[in-house]
Design a protein around this motif. Structure first.
Motif, mmCIF file in Angstrom:
data_model
loop_
_atom_site.group_PDB
_atom_site.id
_atom_site.type_symbol
_atom_site.label_atom_id
_atom_site.label_comp_id
_atom_site.label_asym_id
_atom_site.label_seq_id
_atom_site.Cartn_x
_atom_site.Cartn_y
_atom_site.Cartn_z
ATOM 1 N N GLY A 146 -2.835 -14.553 3.665
ATOM 2 C CA GLY A 146 -3.143 -13.132 3.498
ATOM 3 C C GLY A 146 -1.944 -12.235 3.258
ATOM 4 O O GLY A 146 -2.103 -11.006 3.207
ATOM 5 N N SER A 147 -0.749 -12.802 3.077
ATOM 6 C CA SER A 147 0.452 -11.969 2.978
ATOM 7 C C SER A 147 0.530 -11.177 1.678
ATOM 8 O O SER A 147 1.255 -10.184 1.600
ATOM 9 C CB SER A 147 1.710 -12.827 3.139
ATOM 10 O OG SER A 147 1.735 -13.879 2.190
ATOM 11 N N VAL A 148 -0.207 -11.591 0.636
ATOM 12 C CA VAL A 148 -0.179 -10.842 -0.629
ATOM 13 C C VAL A 148 -1.571 -10.393 -1.069
ATOM 14 O O VAL A 148 -1.712 -9.752 -2.114
ATOM 15 C CB VAL A 148 0.453 -11.683 -1.761
ATOM 16 C CG1 VAL A 148 1.898 -12.013 -1.441
ATOM 17 C CG2 VAL A 148 -0.347 -12.949 -2.029
ATOM 18 N N GLU A 149 -2.582 -10.689 -0.295
ATOM 19 C CA GLU A 149 -3.956 -10.380 -0.689
ATOM 20 C C GLU A 149 -4.140 -8.876 -0.913
ATOM 21 O O GLU A 149 -3.836 -8.059 -0.035
ATOM 22 C CB GLU A 149 -4.926 -10.866 0.384
ATOM 23 C CG GLU A 149 -6.385 -10.718 -0.002
ATOM 24 C CD GLU A 149 -7.325 -11.331 1.020
ATOM 25 O OE1 GLU A 149 -8.540 -11.130 0.896
ATOM 26 O OE2 GLU A 149 -6.821 -12.016 1.953
ATOM 27 N N GLY A 150 -4.602 -8.516 -2.119
ATOM 28 C CA GLY A 150 -4.853 -7.127 -2.442
ATOM 29 C C GLY A 150 -3.614 -6.286 -2.696
ATOM 30 O O GLY A 150 -3.723 -5.077 -2.911
ATOM 31 N N LYS A 151 -2.452 -6.884 -2.698
ATOM 32 C CA LYS A 151 -1.196 -6.141 -2.847
ATOM 33 C C LYS A 151 -0.572 -6.385 -4.219
ATOM 34 O O LYS A 151 -0.701 -7.471 -4.783
ATOM 35 C CB LYS A 151 -0.193 -6.575 -1.764
ATOM 36 C CG LYS A 151 -0.660 -6.338 -0.344
ATOM 37 C CD LYS A 151 0.373 -6.856 0.647
ATOM 38 C CE LYS A 151 -0.082 -6.667 2.090
ATOM 39 N NZ LYS A 151 0.917 -7.201 3.056
ATOM 40 N N ASP A 152 0.090 -5.354 -4.726
ATOM 41 C CA ASP A 152 0.916 -5.540 -5.914
ATOM 42 C C ASP A 152 2.216 -6.215 -5.487
ATOM 43 O O ASP A 152 2.843 -5.806 -4.499
ATOM 44 C CB ASP A 152 1.211 -4.199 -6.582
ATOM 45 C CG ASP A 152 -0.033 -3.582 -7.206
ATOM 46 O OD1 ASP A 152 -0.991 -4.333 -7.491
ATOM 47 O OD2 ASP A 152 -0.054 -2.357 -7.393
#
Length: 239
Positions: free
Chosen positions: A89-95
């Motif tokens: 989840g460290s990059v989920e939904g993030k640019d």
């Protein structure tokens, strides 16, 4: 073992030079109006750059991804693979901005881009401090483009690389032993490392490298008077 020729160019860098390349990358990111939420720094070469980029861009979300490609100075292990995955989840939904120090074949950052893209991020872009003309992958942001292939000795792995390179040239030379000046000559002959270049980038550090090699049992001193060095009989091979 490396598939490189016996002679290849090495370029030695320092912290100030690399810091300026980090600024170049961050300026390009700002100019593109890309506002990442998180920087993914590729271990180990991208760590310093990733942290500095966060400072320039005002980010506090930095994570790491370990790619396995080089097993030693200029020695490739084959197709890059993910060794230590990122936290769930460290990059989920993030640019995301994926950051590395250099792309020579481009394999590592290409694989990292694929890996991050598969984890439900927003927009993913890539950056390297340096890009060699041999790269088959074009990062979105590049601090410096280099047409001629060279092994870049970065300040964060200066000792590591110089031990490997020094071991290699001592193996390629005559039987030895070698003085420090003779070792400088071998580095110039095989890797085009000029004394003035090394002293400007990393002044006075060849003696530190040789002392560390002795501490690790790679070389030993011989003779009396002027110090000379020879490889220990059990020393690992250099590139």
């Amino acid at each position: 073992m490396s598939d490189l020729p016996d002679e290849f160019k090495c370029t030695i860098t320092n912290w100030d030079y690399i810091y300026d390349l980090c600024r170049e990358v961050s300026d390009d990111v700002k100019a593109a109006e890309f506002e990442p939420d998180v920087v993914v720094a590729l271990a180990r070469g991208g760590w310093f750059a990733g942290r500095v980029i966060c400072d320039f861009l005002g980010l506090d979300d930095l994570t790491s991804l370990k790619m396995e490609h080089y097993v030693g100075t200029a020695q490739k292990s084959g197709e890059p693979t993910v060794r230590y995955p990122m936290p769930e989840g460290s990059v989920e939904g993030k640019d995301v901005l994926v950051m590395d120090d250099i792309a020579d074949t481009g394999g590592s950052i290409r694989r990292a881009h694929e890996y991050v893209t598969d984890r439900d991020p927003g927009e993913v872009r890539t950056a390297t401090l340096q890009l060699l003309g041999t790269s088959e992958f074009e990062p979105d942001f590049v601090g410096e483009r280099l047409d001629e292939w060279a092994w870049i000795v970065y300040p964060w792995n200066f000792i590591e690389d110089m031990i490997d390179l020094t071991t290699g040239v001592m193996e390629k030379g005559a039987d030895g032993p070698y003085t420090a000046e003779e070792i400088r000559g071998l580095l110039r002959e095989y890797h085009r490392v000029e004394r003035i270049e090394m002293e400007i980038a990393q002044p006075g550090r060849l003696s530190e490298v040789l002392e560390e090699m002795a501490r690790r049992g790679i070389v030993e001193t011989v003779g009396e008077g002027e110090v000379a060095w020879r490889l220990h009989e059990d020393a690992p091979s250099g590139p």
